[in-house]
Each structure stands twice: as structure tokens, then as C-alpha cells.
Design a protein around this motif. Sequence first.
Motif, PDB file in Angstrom:
ATOM      1  N   ILE A   1       1.518   5.843  15.142  1.00  0.00           N
ATOM      2  CA  ILE A   1       0.949   6.438  13.918  1.00  0.00           C
ATOM      3  C   ILE A   1      -0.518   6.793  14.124  1.00  0.00           C
ATOM      4  CG2 ILE A   1       2.497   5.181  12.369  1.00  0.00           C
ATOM      5  CD1 ILE A   1      -0.126   3.463  11.746  1.00  0.00           C
ATOM      6  N   ASN A   2      -1.026   7.617  13.204  1.00  0.00           N
ATOM      7  CA  ASN A   2      -2.438   7.974  13.239  1.00  0.00           C
ATOM      8  C   ASN A   2      -3.266   6.704  13.008  1.00  0.00           C
ATOM      9  OD1 ASN A   2      -5.033   8.880  12.468  1.00  0.00           O
ATOM     10  ND2 ASN A   2      -4.157  10.882  11.966  1.00  0.00           N
TER      11      ASN A   2
ATOM     12  N   GLU B   1       0.841  -1.195   0.000  1.00  0.00           N
ATOM     13  CA  GLU B   1       0.000   0.000   0.000  1.00  0.00           C
ATOM     14  C   GLU B   1       0.884   1.257   0.000  1.00  0.00           C
ATOM     15  OE1 GLU B   1      -0.337   1.749   3.205  1.00  0.00           O
ATOM     16  OE2 GLU B   1       1.090   0.356   4.085  1.00  0.00           O
TER      17      GLU B   1
ATOM     18  N   TYR C   1       2.551   2.984   4.148  1.00  0.00           N
ATOM     19  CA  TYR C   1       3.610   2.318   4.950  1.00  0.00           C
ATOM     20  C   TYR C   1       4.331   1.207   4.186  1.00  0.00           C
ATOM     21  CZ  TYR C   1       1.044   4.714   8.568  1.00  0.00           C
ATOM     22  OH  TYR C   1       0.434   5.678   9.293  1.00  0.00           O
TER      23      TYR C   1
ATOM     24  N   ARG D   1      -7.493   7.528   3.549  1.00  0.00           N
ATOM     25  CA  ARG D   1      -6.622   7.577   4.731  1.00  0.00           C
ATOM     26  C   ARG D   1      -5.964   8.954   4.898  1.00  0.00           C
ATOM     27  NH1 ARG D   1      -2.788   2.757   5.020  1.00  0.00           N
ATOM     28  NH2 ARG D   1      -2.635   2.822   2.769  1.00  0.00           N
TER      29      ARG D   1
ATOM     30  N   ARG E   1      -0.146  -6.050   1.507  1.00  0.00           N
ATOM     31  CA  ARG E   1      -1.426  -6.672   1.885  1.00  0.00           C
ATOM     32  C   ARG E   1      -1.673  -7.947   1.077  1.00  0.00           C
ATOM     33  NH1 ARG E   1      -4.366  -1.116   0.656  1.00  0.00           N
ATOM     34  NH2 ARG E   1      -4.509  -0.187   2.714  1.00  0.00           N
TER      35      ARG E   1
ATOM     36  N   TYR F   1      -6.071   6.143  11.927  1.00  0.00           N
ATOM     37  CA  TYR F   1      -6.926   6.103  10.732  1.00  0.00           C
ATOM     38  C   TYR F   1      -6.152   5.734   9.472  1.00  0.00           C
ATOM     39  CZ  TYR F   1      -9.965   8.548  13.902  1.00  0.00           C
ATOM     40  OH  TYR F   1     -10.716   8.883  14.992  1.00  0.00           O
ATOM     41  N   THR F   2      -4.837   5.594   9.595  1.00  0.00           N
ATOM     42  CA  THR F   2      -4.066   5.284   8.397  1.00  0.00           C
ATOM     43  C   THR F   2      -3.591   3.835   8.376  1.00  0.00           C
ATOM     44  OG1 THR F   2      -2.000   5.941   9.433  1.00  0.00           O
ATOM     45  CG2 THR F   2      -3.202   7.650   8.230  1.00  0.00           C
ATOM     46  N   VAL F   3      -4.050   3.007   9.313  1.00  0.00           N
ATOM     47  CA  VAL F   3      -3.557   1.615   9.354  1.00  0.00           C
ATOM     48  C   VAL F   3      -3.909   0.894   8.051  1.00  0.00           C
ATOM     49  CG1 VAL F   3      -3.619   1.412  11.858  1.00  0.00           C
ATOM     50  CG2 VAL F   3      -5.625   0.760  10.527  1.00  0.00           C
ATOM     51  N   PRO F   4      -3.004  -0.030   7.602  1.00  0.00           N
ATOM     52  CA  PRO F   4      -3.205  -0.658   6.281  1.00  0.00           C
ATOM     53  C   PRO F   4      -4.505  -1.448   6.145  1.00  0.00           C
ATOM     54  CG  PRO F   4      -1.003  -1.112   7.138  1.00  0.00           C
ATOM     55  CD  PRO F   4      -1.739  -0.434   8.234  1.00  0.00           C
ATOM     56  N   GLY F   5      -5.059  -1.939   7.257  1.00  0.00           N
ATOM     57  CA  GLY F   5      -6.226  -2.815   7.149  1.00  0.00           C
ATOM     58  C   GLY F   5      -7.551  -2.091   6.993  1.00  0.00           C
TER      59      GLY F   5
ATOM     60  N   MET G   1      -4.053  -7.422   9.987  1.00  0.00           N
ATOM     61  CA  MET G   1      -2.964  -6.572   9.456  1.00  0.00           C
ATOM     62  C   MET G   1      -2.382  -5.690  10.568  1.00  0.00           C
ATOM     63  SD  MET G   1      -4.322  -5.482   5.701  1.00  0.00           S
ATOM     64  CE  MET G   1      -4.784  -6.752   4.519  1.00  0.00           C
ATOM     65  N   PRO G   2      -1.086  -5.331  10.467  1.00  0.00           N
ATOM     66  CA  PRO G   2      -0.450  -4.593  11.564  1.00  0.00           C
ATOM     67  C   PRO G   2      -1.083  -3.221  11.813  1.00  0.00           C
ATOM     68  CG  PRO G   2       0.956  -4.637   9.636  1.00  0.00           C
ATOM     69  CD  PRO G   2      -0.171  -5.566   9.360  1.00  0.00           C
TER      70      PRO G   2
ATOM     71  N   TYR H   1       0.706  -0.928  13.826  1.00  0.00           N
ATOM     72  CA  TYR H   1       1.861  -0.064  14.102  1.00  0.00           C
ATOM     73  C   TYR H   1       1.668   0.823  15.333  1.00  0.00           C
ATOM     74  CZ  TYR H   1       3.158  -1.463   9.356  1.00  0.00           C
ATOM     75  OH  TYR H   1       3.458  -2.186   8.228  1.00  0.00           O
TER      76      TYR H   1
ATOM     77  N   TYR I   1       3.205  -1.583   3.417  1.00  0.00           N
ATOM     78  CA  TYR I   1       2.867  -2.910   3.934  1.00  0.00           C
ATOM     79  C   TYR I   1       2.268  -3.741   2.794  1.00  0.00           C
ATOM     80  CZ  TYR I   1       0.378  -6.661   6.278  1.00  0.00           C
ATOM     81  OH  TYR I   1      -0.090  -7.912   6.629  1.00  0.00           O
TER      82      TYR I   1
ATOM     83  N   VAL J   1      -9.003   0.138   4.816  1.00  0.00           N
ATOM     84  CA  VAL J   1      -9.762   0.141   3.555  1.00  0.00           C
ATOM     85  C   VAL J   1     -10.162  -1.275   3.124  1.00  0.00           C
ATOM     86  CG1 VAL J   1      -9.757   0.868   1.132  1.00  0.00           C
ATOM     87  CG2 VAL J   1      -8.763   2.338   2.874  1.00  0.00           C
TER      88      VAL J   1
END
Lengths: 508, 167
Positions: free
Chosen positions: B33-34, A187, A190, A452, A194, B36-40, B25-26, B28, A192, B42
Motif C-alpha cells: 500500500i501507499n 479508521e 483500511y 491521507r 485503532r 502515506y496511508t498507514v493507519p498510524g 500500528m500495522p 501493511y 483498522y 495521523v
Amino acid sequence: MLDGLGYFATALVDLFTPGTIFNVAWATLLGIAVGMLPGLTATLGLALLTTLTFKLAAGDAVLILVSTYVGAIYGGSRSAILLNIPGTPANAATSLDGFPLARSGRAGEAMGIATAGSFLGTLVGMLALAIFAPLLAEAALGFQSYEFFWLAVFGVVISGRLTGMDDPLKGWIAGFLGLLVAMVGQEGIYAYARFSYGSTDLAGGFGLLPVLVGVFGFAEILWVMKNPAYESVKNAAGSVIPRIGKVLKHWVTIIRSGVIGTFMGLVPGVGEDMGAWVSYAVARNTSKHKEEYGKGSVEGLMSAETGNSAAVPGAIIPVLTLAIPGSAPAAVLLAALFIHGVRPGPLIMIENPSFIFEVTAMIFYASVAILTFGLLLTKPMLLVLRVSHIRLMPVIFVLCTIGAFAIASRVFDVWVMLGFGVLGFGLRLLGFPMAPLVLGVVLGPILDVNLRRGLVLSDGSLEPFFTRPISLVLWVLILFTFMLGSAAFGKGLKRMGDRLLGRRRERS
Amino acid sequence: MRKDLITSLVLIAFGAGVVAEALRMPRYDHLGINPYTVPGIVPGFLGAILAVFGVLMLARTAIAWRRHEAVPATAADDEPGSVPRVLFTLGLTLGYGGLLVGNLPFWLATGLFVWAFLLVFEWRPSYAAGAGTAALVRVGGTALLEAVLVSAAVTFVFQRVFLVTLP
């Protein structure tokens, strides 16, 4: 406005070189052949040509792709008229009146009308591109993450609604599946990976071109092999050159279908097929000779061909100004622009102000080419239709394999093409449209990053997503599209309309 | 209707699976980190939306079932023999793209594929009965000629003229 005229005139003169004319000629002719051959769609043709033009200069590559695009959408009308098989999905409405005309011995006239309609439709769309693209680009300069997020959702929702006419739910499922496909791989924030499970290939994500070649190439081959028999009219009797008076008699249909086609092209992921269908439906509803539609109406044929051809420049407008494709072939064009280092988007009028007008000039030359070839090369073109499907399909599959592989030189991309071909074929058997799926793959990263980023900017607040003026318009439109797709809301709306009409009738 | 029922169930399971994967998903947290931006975030939403669409499809199918209504069929009518044709096409194309390409020289893999494809689809049962040995030789010969021509032309045009890397 005057600047634009100047840029357009300069582009017309600059492009008028023997090399350019040669490229326009062969690429348009190739596009016509691609469009004529069932199994080879405009999207696949463009995807394969993106591979071939990989090493060419950006200007030449874009010229070749635009010419092929214009040629392919026109070329599909030939097989629709003579074989009753739309060469590309965009020509489905053409066959409704084109084939009955051909069967009654007026094949030449039908081809002439289709050629004139396509030429004039392309010109209407081209004018819209020149006038509205710079305005849209300027308006889009004010877009932030919130607007781009909603634009991505809007694209998938409207494309699902319009391409899945009988069943919008299936259109939306295809669109959201496409968005999810785009989530595979690293993505943008970061890095990462997926859904990759340790695979470096999956971490790179699914390339747009292998997915497109799979869904529009391999799946199409399976579809053609499923039902390869067809009825054909091989005797193109009658003059192909239409009488100008007969064409101009339909000037209202031409202008109306041109405007509708351009608008349908402009709407993300909807494209040429809906341009033709909506133009055809409106022409039929407003016609004085409704009974002729479906039995060989010249007006019907004209409206369908003007509508789909006008959608080509229409679909290029959001590609250049928002980096969002108006149709599936336009998605390939967008990918090709990125490959060649052209950065489409709201900044295009600042960074590269002449580019929109160069593309407009390319479309102009391509439209002249379809008019010339369409009227002069009728007999040699008929030969293309005599090629046996069974002999053609393995060759197309070999081209699909090369097309998937060549951009990144990864065998993994060939597997992606195969996987998405089988998936696309299965979904098509179940009645899911393919255009929203592809649009979803294109819009996935835009939706992901902008949602995001928007949440970071607003510190987790959803307020700006709903209150900024353009965001507000977009989410209301999305909500309305969803509600229109629900049977209960549709019935309620119809009942309300009937009641209002009833009251008006009572008063009068 | 049965197809829609199975599709809806698959969709619900798939959507739920995606949500479960997104939750794994991580996040972090240690990086501060904020959230709302975690990879999981969306993929999680998209999985949930697909599952909801699956539920809607299931409900629609169930209602139609109860009313004994036919859900509009969108797939085209099949001709006889379409299933074996699709299966043969799948076998040949997957064999070529999935196995031969990358393991054999491209020109050889392509030649073999085109030859086999034409042979399979131009084959008539009468050839096996010995009634048309000459026809069989003719079909095999024409297929071989086309295979050689396609393989040579494609390799030459892509590799030499357009300088494209072949598998």
C-alpha cells in the motif's frame, strides 16, 4: 438570488401548517426552559431531543431541533438577568448588564430588551444564512482533500484560540485532544481498529452524542453541584414589552452585533458565547457611555443578546455547506442531520437546493416564537427559575443516561458519557475550554481521511497542501493564529502598532 | 501553577505514549500500500503535537516559577463544602450509570437513584441528632414521591410516547 427568494417563500408557505406551528411552539418553549435552567445547556438539550425525535420524519426532527436551539440561546438570558447565572455559556455577557438592571428594579425592561435583541439578532443571522450559505456551498464545490484537511486544522486552532481567550494553549490542547479522541475505533481507509485492544465496543469508536452529553451534561451537573447557591431577583417589576422607539434607538448596535454574531457563528467551533462577547466588547469600545457598561447598560445588554442569537443561524451555515459545525449545539444538529439521512456539505445546493431555505424558514418561525413567548409568558417562565437545583440534577442525569444510550442501544455509550463527563469536569477545573474538544471529535475523521487521501493523490508530495490558493490562505491563517497566541509575537505586534501610531501622532 | 506543572507532565507522557502506540500500528508492507496511508500516521502526528504542547506548557510554567509570577487562574472560586458535594454526586451518578443501569430494570434503577440523590443532598446533620425525625420522614417521603414520579414519567414518555429503547 431570486431562486433563493422563491425557495424561501415556498418554504414559509409550506411550513405554515397547524402541525408545524404546534411543533415550533412546543420546541421553542422547551428550548427556552432548557436555556433558563442552569445545568441544562443548549447542546445537552439538543442532544436529548435528537434521541426523542429519532423516530420522527427528517423534516419534523430538524424543525424541532432548530426551534429548540433558537429558544435555548434566548432562554439563557432570563437566568442571566434574574439569577446572575447564564443559563447557557452564551449568555455570560448578558448577565454583566442584565443583572444590574434587574437589581435596580428594571427586570421587566431588561427582559424586554433581551427579547427584542434576540429576535432581531436571529433575523440578521437568518438573512446571512439565506444569502451566504448557497454562495459558500458553491465555493466549497472546488474544495479537495487538501482544503478539507486544512479546514479541519483551522477549525480546531481558531476555536482553541477564541474560546481559550486567557490561555490559547489550553484551547489548542483541548482541540487536539478531541482530534485524538476521534482516532479511537476503525479508521476509514483500511478499517483498522485503532486504540481498541480487542474490544468490539472501542472498535466502534466513541459516538459524538455520548461524548457531547458527557462533556456538556454530566460535567455541567458536577459543576452545578459544586456551587449550587445563587442570588436571585424574583420580582420582575416593570413592563416587559419594550417601546419600539427605545429598541430602534440602538439600530447601529443591533446591525453591528448581528453581523459580528453571525460571523462568530460561522467560524468553526466558536459559536454563540464568542458572538456575545465580541459584540459586547465592540459595543463597549465604540459607545459614548462606556461608564454604564457593567452597571446596567441597555446598549450592552442589547449587543450581547443580539450577538449570541445571530450566531445561531451563523453556526448553521457551515453545518449545511461544509458539514463542519460552527458551535457545539450545531455539532449535535450536524449529527442529527446525518442520523435522519440528510447529507449536508458542498453538494447540498445540487442534491437538495431547497433545504437551506427550509431551515431559514424554520429559524424565522422560531424567532417569531421567542418574541411571542418572551413578551407574553413572563410570569409562567419565572416559575421555571424557582425549581430547586438539587431536585432537578438527578432528573437531568437520568435524561443524560437515556440520551447517551438510546441512539445505538449500547450500555457502553453510557460508560462513554460517564467517562467524558468526569474528564470534562476535570479539564474544566484546570481551565480548559470544552468547545474545541467537541469540535476536535467532529473534525477528527475529516482530518484523518483527507490528510491521507491528499497524500495519495499527490503521491506523498506536500506541495499541493501549501500551494493551492484556498489551502494557502488557510495555512497562513492557522500560522497567524498560532503566532497571535504566543505572548512574544503579541507584544511585538503591539510595540509595532504603538510605534506606528506614535509616528502618525508626531506627523499630525 | 502546580496544577499546570502536573498537567504538562501528564500531557508529555500521554503524547509520547500515543506516538509509541501509533508506531506499533500495522504498516501493511506485504499489501504494497501507499506508505502515506498507514493507519498510524495521523494519531502519531497528533500525539507528537500534544507532547509539544505539553513541553510548551512546562516551559511556560517553569519561566513563571522562576519569575515568581502567578499564572492566570481560570477556574472558579470554590465554596466551602464543594469537594464532598462533588464526591457524593460522583459516587451516586457513577453508581447509577455504571452499575445499576443494565443490571436492574430501568424504572427501578432510576427510582433508587433519584431517591438516594435527594436523600443525600437534602439531609441535614440535625436529623441525625434526633431533633428532626419528623423532618427526616418528610424529606424521605418527598424524595420517594419524586423518585416514583420521575421513574414512572420518564419510562412512560420515552418508551411509550417517543418509542425510545431504554437500557
